[in-house]
Design a protein around this motif. Structure first.
Motif, PDB file in Angstrom:
ATOM      1  N   UNK A 169      -3.366  14.838   2.719  1.00 16.42           N
ATOM      2  CA  UNK A 169      -4.794  14.945   3.016  1.00 16.42           C
ATOM      3  C   UNK A 169      -5.562  14.703   1.717  1.00 16.42           C
ATOM      4  N   UNK A 170      -6.552  15.535   1.414  1.00 18.35           N
ATOM      5  CA  UNK A 170      -7.313  15.375   0.179  1.00 18.35           C
ATOM      6  C   UNK A 170      -6.431  15.732  -1.009  1.00 18.35           C
ATOM      7  N   UNK A 171      -6.420  14.898  -2.022  1.00 10.32           N
ATOM      8  CA  UNK A 171      -5.587  15.145  -3.208  1.00 10.32           C
ATOM      9  C   UNK A 171      -6.141  16.357  -3.963  1.00 10.32           C
ATOM     10  N   UNK A 172      -5.318  17.370  -4.218  1.00 11.17           N
ATOM     11  CA  UNK A 172      -5.791  18.533  -4.973  1.00 11.17           C
ATOM     12  C   UNK A 172      -6.331  18.120  -6.337  1.00 11.17           C
ATOM     13  N   UNK A 173      -7.313  18.830  -6.776  1.00 11.17           N
ATOM     14  CA  UNK A 173      -8.009  18.504  -8.020  1.00 11.17           C
ATOM     15  C   UNK A 173      -7.065  18.362  -9.202  1.00 11.17           C
TER      16      UNK A 173
ATOM     17  N   UNK B 124      -9.062  24.104   2.958  1.00 13.20           N
ATOM     18  CA  UNK B 124      -7.625  24.312   2.913  1.00 13.20           C
ATOM     19  C   UNK B 124      -7.106  24.829   1.597  1.00 13.20           C
ATOM     20  N   UNK B 125      -7.946  25.446   0.797  1.00 18.82           N
ATOM     21  CA  UNK B 125      -7.471  26.036  -0.447  1.00 18.82           C
ATOM     22  C   UNK B 125      -7.114  25.028  -1.507  1.00 18.82           C
ATOM     23  N   UNK B 126      -7.610  23.796  -1.393  1.00 24.74           N
ATOM     24  CA  UNK B 126      -7.238  22.757  -2.349  1.00 24.74           C
ATOM     25  C   UNK B 126      -8.169  22.703  -3.544  1.00 24.74           C
ATOM     26  N   UNK B 127      -9.179  23.556  -3.567  1.00 26.83           N
ATOM     27  CA  UNK B 127     -10.066  23.575  -4.717  1.00 26.83           C
ATOM     28  C   UNK B 127     -11.196  22.577  -4.585  1.00 26.83           C
ATOM     29  N   UNK B 128     -12.094  22.607  -5.543  1.00 29.79           N
ATOM     30  CA  UNK B 128     -13.243  21.717  -5.520  1.00 29.79           C
ATOM     31  C   UNK B 128     -12.878  20.339  -6.043  1.00 29.79           C
TER      32      UNK B 128
ATOM     33  N   UNK C 175     -13.463  14.069 -14.704  1.00 32.09           N
ATOM     34  CA  UNK C 175     -12.887  12.729 -14.585  1.00 32.09           C
ATOM     35  C   UNK C 175     -12.894  12.035 -15.947  1.00 32.09           C
ATOM     36  N   UNK C 176     -14.010  12.124 -16.646  1.00 33.37           N
ATOM     37  CA  UNK C 176     -14.135  11.462 -17.942  1.00 33.37           C
ATOM     38  C   UNK C 176     -13.137  12.026 -18.950  1.00 33.37           C
ATOM     39  N   UNK C 177     -12.982  13.354 -18.965  1.00 35.13           N
ATOM     40  CA  UNK C 177     -12.046  13.994 -19.887  1.00 35.13           C
ATOM     41  C   UNK C 177     -10.605  13.560 -19.611  1.00 35.13           C
TER      42      UNK C 177
END
Length: 355
Positions: A113-117, A139-143, A150-152
């Protein structure tokens, strides 16, 4: 169509299809880099996000992560699948045509599903292609990562604006220019503009042929059409509004989206709203289950539900069996298949008129 008081708010993430906007309006035109054929240190390419913030590429990305099957498929069609190191929401086996399916199987699945952060930021990617835009991931995957994060991590962040920015459009979408702009931008960033132009030309050839065949049909004479998002839940239907890609697909096919007066991308309504519209045709929008047999089973389930439910069994389309079995992905998210779906709907609604 009469005005309507909408019941409920836009749903959050519907199996990877529903996206919230990241702010600002979007025009259905390519970025300023249009016309450039490759990225090089002497000829950088810039793209913008939903709010107009600019990202500049001075070289071709070598390690790309895609948010879902939509952006992955576009990269495969552009011929840069070897640069994709991971994806979320992978395509089901056999869901992509021909050799594309075999190529997709080689791509590492970072999440179903959505890739965890944390996994996304640590993937080693130099580009993340985002179909969804910023949202609160369930689903508890974080923000979602911030642009600073992303830049870092050394990851440039690019959007498929036709879906990621859909909710923020200033006007209804009735053609595929935003999808074509996404393909054009991807071609510019990956140095495959010639292939992107070829894909866009192929889409336009199909939609132009449909427009020529059905364009003479008066608006009032065009059949009404309801996209039934079975997988979004049946207690309260989630419908496609006039900023969603599906509205363009339906309109180009010579039909009238019964919820085209809803400003936004997706919205929840009541079944009484669907009953009031009494659509001529209903698309059974189910998401890919990973195989033809599984998909047919899902279509069967959606049809049986409409026929058994007290609120819908009396609809004209249900009583007369006017159903279209077309997958949600090909209708609601950006892709070359949007033009194929236009053809498929038009052939069904206008038998003998569309080649």
């Amino acid at each position: 169509m009469r005005s309507r008081v909408w019941s409920g708010t836009a749903a959050v993430v519907l199996g990877g299809l529903l996206a919230t906007g990241c702010g600002g309006g979007e025009k259905d035109t390519p970025d300023e880099s249009a016309g450039k054929t490759a990225v090089s240190g002497d000829d950088p390419v810039s793209v913008t996000d939903c709010s107009g913030a600019r990202t500049t590429f001075s070289g071709v990305p070598e390690r790309i992560v895609t948010s879902n099957a939509s952006s992955l498929e576009l990269l495969l069609r552009l011929g840069v699948g070897d640069k994709v190191i991971g994806t979320g929401f992978p395509p089901g086996e056999g869901s992509l045509p021909g050799a594309l399916d075999a190529e997709a199987r080689k791509v590492k699945v970072l999440s179903e599903s959505v890739i965890p952060k944390e996994k996304l930021l640590g993937s080693g990617a130099d580009l993340y292609i985002d179909t969804f835009a910023h949202m609160n991931m369930g689903g508890g995957m974080g923000d979602a990562p911030t642009e600073e994060e992303f830049e870092a991590a050394g990851i440039k962040h690019m959007y498929l604006k036709s879906t990621a920015c859909a909710a923020q459009r200033e006007t209804p979408v009735t053609d595929l220019s935003a999808v074509e702009a996404d393909i054009t931008s991807l071609g510019q960033v990956t140095g495959t503009s010639a292939k992107a132009e070829e894909l866009v030309a192929g889409m336009r050839e199909k939609t132009d042929a449909v427009r020529k065949a059905v364009g003479g049909t008066a608006e009032s004479a065009r059949p009404t059409y309801f996209f039934f998002d079975y997988d979004a839940g049946t207690k309260q239907p989630t419908v496609v509004c006039n900023r969603q890609v599906a509205n363009a697909v339906i309109t180009l096919a010579g039909a009238r989206n019964v919820f085209a007066d809803c400003d936004g991308d997706f919205q929840q309504v009541g079944w009484e709203d669907v009953i009031a519209e009494n659509p001529d045709w209903i698309q059974l929008g189910v998401r890919d289950r990973g195989g033809a047999a599984a998909n047919e089973k899902a279509f069967d389930e959606a049809e049986r539900w409409l026929k058994a439910n007290a609120a819908t069994k009396g609809l004209t389309a249900v009583r007369e069996g006017r159903f279209l079995r077309i997958g949600s992905e090909h209708t609601t998210i950006a892709g070359v298949e949007n033009a194929d779906t236009v053809e498929e709907i038009a052939r069904t609604l206008y038998p003998g008129e569309v080649g």
